[in-house]
Design a protein around this motif. Structure first.
Motif, mmCIF file in Angstrom:
data_model
loop_
_atom_site.group_PDB
_atom_site.id
_atom_site.type_symbol
_atom_site.label_atom_id
_atom_site.label_comp_id
_atom_site.label_asym_id
_atom_site.label_seq_id
_atom_site.Cartn_x
_atom_site.Cartn_y
_atom_site.Cartn_z
ATOM 1 N N MET A 64 0.832 -1.184 0.000
ATOM 2 C CA MET A 64 0.000 0.000 0.000
ATOM 3 C C MET A 64 0.882 1.254 0.000
ATOM 4 O O MET A 64 1.796 1.373 0.793
ATOM 5 N N GLU A 65 0.575 2.145 -0.889
ATOM 6 C CA GLU A 65 1.364 3.363 -1.048
ATOM 7 C C GLU A 65 0.938 4.422 -0.030
ATOM 8 O O GLU A 65 -0.248 4.676 0.166
ATOM 9 N N GLU A 66 1.947 5.050 0.635
ATOM 10 C CA GLU A 66 1.641 6.099 1.616
ATOM 11 C C GLU A 66 1.404 7.407 0.882
ATOM 12 O O GLU A 66 2.123 7.754 -0.048
ATOM 13 N N LYS A 67 0.377 8.128 1.346
ATOM 14 C CA LYS A 67 0.106 9.438 0.761
ATOM 15 C C LYS A 67 0.958 10.483 1.459
ATOM 16 O O LYS A 67 1.144 10.438 2.670
ATOM 17 N N GLU A 68 1.454 11.393 0.663
ATOM 18 C CA GLU A 68 2.241 12.481 1.218
ATOM 19 C C GLU A 68 1.313 13.415 1.986
ATOM 20 O O GLU A 68 0.232 13.774 1.516
ATOM 21 N N ILE A 69 1.756 13.798 3.189
ATOM 22 C CA ILE A 69 0.974 14.733 4.002
ATOM 23 C C ILE A 69 1.332 16.149 3.556
ATOM 24 O O ILE A 69 2.503 16.529 3.508
ATOM 25 N N ILE A 70 0.302 16.895 3.203
ATOM 26 C CA ILE A 70 0.509 18.267 2.720
ATOM 27 C C ILE A 70 0.009 19.235 3.782
ATOM 28 O O ILE A 70 -1.131 19.149 4.237
ATOM 29 N N ASN A 71 0.869 20.140 4.138
ATOM 30 C CA ASN A 71 0.501 21.177 5.106
ATOM 31 C C ASN A 71 -0.177 22.302 4.333
ATOM 32 O O ASN A 71 0.472 23.145 3.733
ATOM 33 N N ARG A 72 -1.508 22.280 4.343
ATOM 34 C CA ARG A 72 -2.259 23.273 3.565
ATOM 35 C C ARG A 72 -2.120 24.675 4.147
ATOM 36 O O ARG A 72 -2.200 25.662 3.426
ATOM 37 N N VAL A 73 -1.929 24.785 5.453
ATOM 38 C CA VAL A 73 -1.747 26.103 6.067
ATOM 39 C C VAL A 73 -0.459 26.736 5.573
ATOM 40 O O VAL A 73 -0.422 27.903 5.194
ATOM 41 N N ALA A 74 0.624 25.950 5.548
ATOM 42 C CA ALA A 74 1.924 26.479 5.107
ATOM 43 C C ALA A 74 1.909 26.882 3.638
ATOM 44 O O ALA A 74 2.612 27.806 3.233
ATOM 45 N N SER A 75 1.132 26.187 2.816
ATOM 46 C CA SER A 75 1.118 26.486 1.388
ATOM 47 C C SER A 75 0.007 27.459 0.989
ATOM 48 O O SER A 75 -0.153 27.754 -0.187
ATOM 49 N N SER A 76 -0.742 27.953 1.940
ATOM 50 C CA SER A 76 -1.841 28.870 1.617
ATOM 51 C C SER A 76 -1.327 30.301 1.470
ATOM 52 O O SER A 76 -0.230 30.622 1.927
ATOM 53 N N PRO A 77 -2.120 31.164 0.863
ATOM 54 C CA PRO A 77 -1.709 32.563 0.705
ATOM 55 C C PRO A 77 -1.907 33.382 1.985
ATOM 56 O O PRO A 77 -1.621 34.573 2.011
ATOM 57 N N ILE A 78 -2.391 32.744 3.042
ATOM 58 C CA ILE A 78 -2.676 33.456 4.292
ATOM 59 C C ILE A 78 -1.394 33.972 4.925
ATOM 60 O O ILE A 78 -0.407 33.256 5.042
#
Length: 174
Positions: free
Chosen positions: A1-15
């Motif tokens: 089973m392939e692990e999904k990469e965890i994406i930090n949406r807060v860090a990549s947001s324009p906020i």
């Protein structure tokens, strides 16, 4: 089973997060009560006061932030505050008339005025809440007044769990 990469949406947001503690002036705060110069707690004797002002070592206030006030219910002439300010000014970082709350407001107002608003144009902004330093409510009001004309939205708290405060109204086209 392939692990999904965890994406930090807060860090990549324009906020953009603004932490008002970053603008806290670390210099010492000093309350200077002109009442110590009143004769019998009632009046200011000009000759005695001027002699004190002339002879006092004002360098002890180097780099400090001064809140100049009178704790007594006395009529203090305006020139007395002005004269003291002329002596504090070459040494102190900041001199204000009023209590420590007025001083904190003035320190924050100066610091926040240096924010480059162009970098925040049309961006969502979160004003960070809780912290360790004593940030006065007046600083939160001041930052809103500065940012609202230029940003896309304003929130309070943390980027991951913020309270919405304001958004640019949507323009309805006909």
């Amino acid at each position: 089973m392939e692990e999904k990469e965890i994406i930090n949406r807060v860090a990549s947001s324009p906020i953009v997060t603004i932490d008002l503690e970053d603008y806290y002036h670390q210099g010492e705060r000093v309350k200077y009560d002109i009442a110590q110069h009143l004769f019998q707690g009632l009046i200011l004797k000009e000759k005695d006061f001027r002699a004190f002002v002339k002879d006092h070592d004002w360098s002890v206030y180097e780099g400090k932030n001064i809140a100049l006030f009178c704790s007594e219910d006395a009529i203090v002439p305006t020139w007395a505050y002005m004269l003291l300010t002329t002596r504090f000014a070459p040494h102190a970082n900041k001199v204000v008339h009023g209590g420590l709350d007025v001083l904190e407001y003035a320190l924050y107002k100066d610091a926040l005025a240096k924010i480059d608003l162009k970098e925040l144009e049309n961006r969502p902004v979160v004003i960070k809440g809780c912290g360790d330093l004593p940030v006065p409510e007046s600083a939160f009001v001041e930052i809103i007044a500065l940012l609202q004309p230029v940003v896309k939205s304003l929130m309070y708290g943390e980027a991951c769990s913020s309270v919405p405060l304001w958004k640019v109204p949507k323009v309805v086209s006909l």
